[in-house]
Design a protein around this motif. Structure first.
Motif, PDB file in Angstrom:
ATOM      1  N   ASP A 181       0.815  -1.219   0.000  1.00 22.02           N
ATOM      2  CA  ASP A 181       0.000   0.000   0.000  1.00 22.02           C
ATOM      3  C   ASP A 181       0.846   1.266   0.000  1.00 22.02           C
ATOM      4  OD1 ASP A 181      -2.297  -1.560   0.077  1.00 22.02           O
ATOM      5  OD2 ASP A 181      -2.315  -1.623   2.274  1.00 22.02           O
ATOM      6  N   PHE A 182       2.020   1.209   0.623  1.00 25.55           N
ATOM      7  CA  PHE A 182       2.886   2.386   0.715  1.00 25.55           C
ATOM      8  C   PHE A 182       4.322   1.950   0.432  1.00 25.55           C
ATOM      9  CE2 PHE A 182      -0.674   2.875   3.644  1.00 25.55           C
ATOM     10  CZ  PHE A 182      -1.224   4.069   3.215  1.00 25.55           C
ATOM     11  N   GLY A 183       5.193   2.912   0.309  1.00 25.06           N
ATOM     12  CA  GLY A 183       6.593   2.581   0.122  1.00 25.06           C
ATOM     13  C   GLY A 183       7.052   2.702  -1.317  1.00 25.06           C
ATOM     14  N   VAL A 184       8.354   2.596  -1.485  1.00 28.57           N
ATOM     15  CA  VAL A 184       8.993   2.760  -2.783  1.00 28.57           C
ATOM     16  C   VAL A 184       9.944   1.584  -3.009  1.00 28.57           C
ATOM     17  CG1 VAL A 184      10.461   4.239  -4.193  1.00 28.57           C
ATOM     18  CG2 VAL A 184       8.880   5.268  -2.537  1.00 28.57           C
ATOM     19  N   PRO A 185       9.816   0.873  -4.138  1.00 28.01           N
ATOM     20  CA  PRO A 185      10.751  -0.226  -4.390  1.00 28.01           C
ATOM     21  C   PRO A 185      12.138   0.304  -4.729  1.00 28.01           C
ATOM     22  CG  PRO A 185       9.340   0.115  -6.299  1.00 28.01           C
ATOM     23  CD  PRO A 185       8.824   1.023  -5.210  1.00 28.01           C
ATOM     24  N   PRO A 186      13.195  -0.458  -4.429  1.00 33.43           N
ATOM     25  CA  PRO A 186      14.545  -0.020  -4.787  1.00 33.43           C
ATOM     26  C   PRO A 186      14.705   0.128  -6.294  1.00 33.43           C
ATOM     27  CG  PRO A 186      14.615  -1.850  -3.222  1.00 33.43           C
ATOM     28  CD  PRO A 186      13.198  -1.726  -3.679  1.00 33.43           C
ATOM     29  N   VAL A 187      15.511   1.091  -6.697  1.00 36.22           N
ATOM     30  CA  VAL A 187      15.824   1.325  -8.108  1.00 36.22           C
ATOM     31  C   VAL A 187      17.329   1.127  -8.295  1.00 36.22           C
ATOM     32  CG1 VAL A 187      15.806   2.967 -10.012  1.00 36.22           C
ATOM     33  CG2 VAL A 187      13.906   2.936  -8.382  1.00 36.22           C
ATOM     34  N   PHE A 188      17.701   0.137  -9.115  1.00 41.53           N
ATOM     35  CA  PHE A 188      19.101  -0.216  -9.323  1.00 41.53           C
ATOM     36  C   PHE A 188      19.641   0.488 -10.572  1.00 41.53           C
ATOM     37  CE2 PHE A 188      17.079  -3.650  -7.073  1.00 41.53           C
ATOM     38  CZ  PHE A 188      18.025  -4.098  -6.148  1.00 41.53           C
ATOM     39  N   ASP A 189      20.822   1.072 -10.460  1.00 42.77           N
ATOM     40  CA  ASP A 189      21.508   1.673 -11.606  1.00 42.77           C
ATOM     41  C   ASP A 189      22.899   1.036 -11.691  1.00 42.77           C
ATOM     42  OD1 ASP A 189      22.785   3.180 -13.521  1.00 42.77           O
ATOM     43  OD2 ASP A 189      22.425   5.119 -12.555  1.00 42.77           O
ATOM     44  N   TRP A 190      23.088   0.198 -12.725  1.00 40.60           N
ATOM     45  CA  TRP A 190      24.363  -0.501 -12.933  1.00 40.60           C
ATOM     46  C   TRP A 190      25.135   0.107 -14.107  1.00 40.60           C
ATOM     47  CZ3 TRP A 190      24.955  -4.093  -9.149  1.00 40.60           C
ATOM     48  CH2 TRP A 190      23.803  -4.648  -8.570  1.00 40.60           C
ATOM     49  N   SER A 191      24.754   1.280 -14.559  1.00 42.32           N
ATOM     50  CA  SER A 191      25.277   1.817 -15.816  1.00 42.32           C
ATOM     51  C   SER A 191      26.783   2.079 -15.785  1.00 42.32           C
ATOM     52  CB  SER A 191      24.528   3.103 -16.192  1.00 42.32           C
ATOM     53  OG  SER A 191      24.663   4.089 -15.181  1.00 42.32           O
ATOM     54  N   GLY A 192      27.373   2.235 -14.613  1.00 42.71           N
ATOM     55  CA  GLY A 192      28.812   2.478 -14.532  1.00 42.71           C
ATOM     56  C   GLY A 192      29.651   1.220 -14.574  1.00 42.71           C
ATOM     57  N   SER A 193      29.019   0.047 -14.676  1.00 43.32           N
ATOM     58  CA  SER A 193      29.738  -1.228 -14.640  1.00 43.32           C
ATOM     59  C   SER A 193      30.369  -1.540 -15.986  1.00 43.32           C
ATOM     60  CB  SER A 193      28.772  -2.350 -14.245  1.00 43.32           C
ATOM     61  OG  SER A 193      28.128  -2.073 -13.016  1.00 43.32           O
ATOM     62  N   THR A 194      31.347  -2.461 -15.975  1.00 42.62           N
ATOM     63  CA  THR A 194      31.998  -2.900 -17.204  1.00 42.62           C
ATOM     64  C   THR A 194      31.971  -4.428 -17.293  1.00 42.62           C
ATOM     65  OG1 THR A 194      34.177  -2.908 -16.120  1.00 42.62           O
ATOM     66  CG2 THR A 194      33.526  -0.897 -17.284  1.00 42.62           C
ATOM     67  N   ASN A 195      31.944  -4.924 -18.521  1.00 40.33           N
ATOM     68  CA  ASN A 195      31.934  -6.358 -18.845  1.00 40.33           C
ATOM     69  C   ASN A 195      30.684  -7.051 -18.310  1.00 40.33           C
ATOM     70  OD1 ASN A 195      32.939  -8.729 -20.060  1.00 40.33           O
ATOM     71  ND2 ASN A 195      34.009  -9.353 -18.193  1.00 40.33           N
ATOM     72  N   ILE A 196      29.545  -6.386 -18.411  1.00 39.44           N
ATOM     73  CA  ILE A 196      28.277  -6.971 -17.970  1.00 39.44           C
ATOM     74  C   ILE A 196      27.367  -7.161 -19.186  1.00 39.44           C
ATOM     75  CG2 ILE A 196      26.126  -6.508 -16.734  1.00 39.44           C
ATOM     76  CD1 ILE A 196      27.664  -5.349 -14.513  1.00 39.44           C
TER      77      ILE A 196
END
Length: 283
Positions: A71-86
């Motif tokens: 009902d409330f809250g915010v899910p985590p938002v992942f940012d992996w854009s700085g990674s290499t070889n993924i």
């Protein structure tokens, strides 16, 4: 006798078998006002994927949220854009718990969580530089936005390490099971609209192993679906019925709709994906 253990260690090295697994690598902590974040490395999987955990530790009384926060809250938002070889990432969520807020229920983790991630390198023979920026919320009586940034270097083919923290939360990730009975796991036998209650809802028939238990049921649908807390009742035939109210549904949603049913319980939490034929909402 004192020479026995050094000789055993040397023999294991020559044979290519590590005598003792070493503790896995971790990143530095990214510290906030009420929580801290870091990355934990695990042993490379047989498939060549790198196993990693996103660890969040919170101050006493604080919590954070699941991918579907309720009902409330915010899910985590992942940012992996700085990674290499993924080449790809698969975030796998441990079974959450439900907690009551001032005007409803939210879903997530209290105190601490490690969220397992499988990382597929573009080139499995080369190292991976994993860089994470995570936007999430930590809440006590009110929610506070948090941002963590950290990085971890992953060497390829590392199999002789142990990571108890990561492994304990990997064991809590629900196992995917198909609709129907399963002897050793809780399972969904039937799912349909509930015509036996005044409020619109879903009715699930569950099977639970003799030594097992279902503690809660979480349902996710595409878009703005919202569901109430499940009402569980034991039946004479040994099955368990869960009735779940539909609090909100997307406007115009009808026809075959894909849902995810997560059963939190023992001996293992499970996840079942299926489509339900939803009729047009009555005006």
């Amino acid at each position: 006798m004192k020479q026995f253990f050094p000789l055993l260690t040397a023999a294991a090295f020559v044979l290519g078998t590590p005598a003792l697994a070493q503790e896995a690598a971790t990143s530095n902590w990214s510290k906030g006002d009420h929580s801290s974040l870091r990355l934990i490395a695990g042993a490379t999987a047989p498939s060549g994927k790198q196993r990693v955990g996103v660890e969040i530790v919170m101050a006493p009384g604080y919590k954070t949220y699941w991918r579907s926060p309720g009902d409330f809250g915010v899910p985590p938002v992942f940012d992996w854009s700085g990674s290499t070889n993924i080449g790809g990432l698969d975030v796998r969520w441990p079974a959450p718990e439900r907690f009551q807020d001032s005007a409803g229920y939210s879903i997530g983790y209290v105190g601490e969580v490690v969220i397992p991630v499988s990382v597929q390198p573009v080139d499995p023979a080369k190292p991976v530089m994993l860089v994470l920026k995570l936007d999430y919320a930590v809440c006590e009586k009110i929610c506070v936005p948090a941002t963590g940034e950290t990085r971890l270097w992953l060497e390829p083919g590392v199999t002789s390490v142990t990571s108890p923290r990561l492994e304990s939360f990997e064991a809590r990730v629900p196992v995917p099971v198909k609709l129907g009975p399963h002897k050793e796991k809780p399972s969904v036998i039937e799912a349909k609209l509930d015509d036996e209650v005044v409020d619109p809802g879903l009715r699930l028939v569950l099977q639970v192993p003799p030594d097992g238990k279902v503690e809660d049921v979480f349902i996710e649908g595409p878009g703005m679906w919202s569901f109430g807390k499940s009402r569980l009742s034991q039946q004479a035939d040994g099955s368990l019925v869960a009735q779940i109210r539909i609090n909100e549904r997307p406007k115009g949603a009808a026809g075959p709709i894909p849902f995810i049913f997560t059963l939190r319980g023992t001996p293992k939490s499970v996840e079942t994906r299926l489509e339900l034929d939803i009729p047009v909402a009555k005006p």
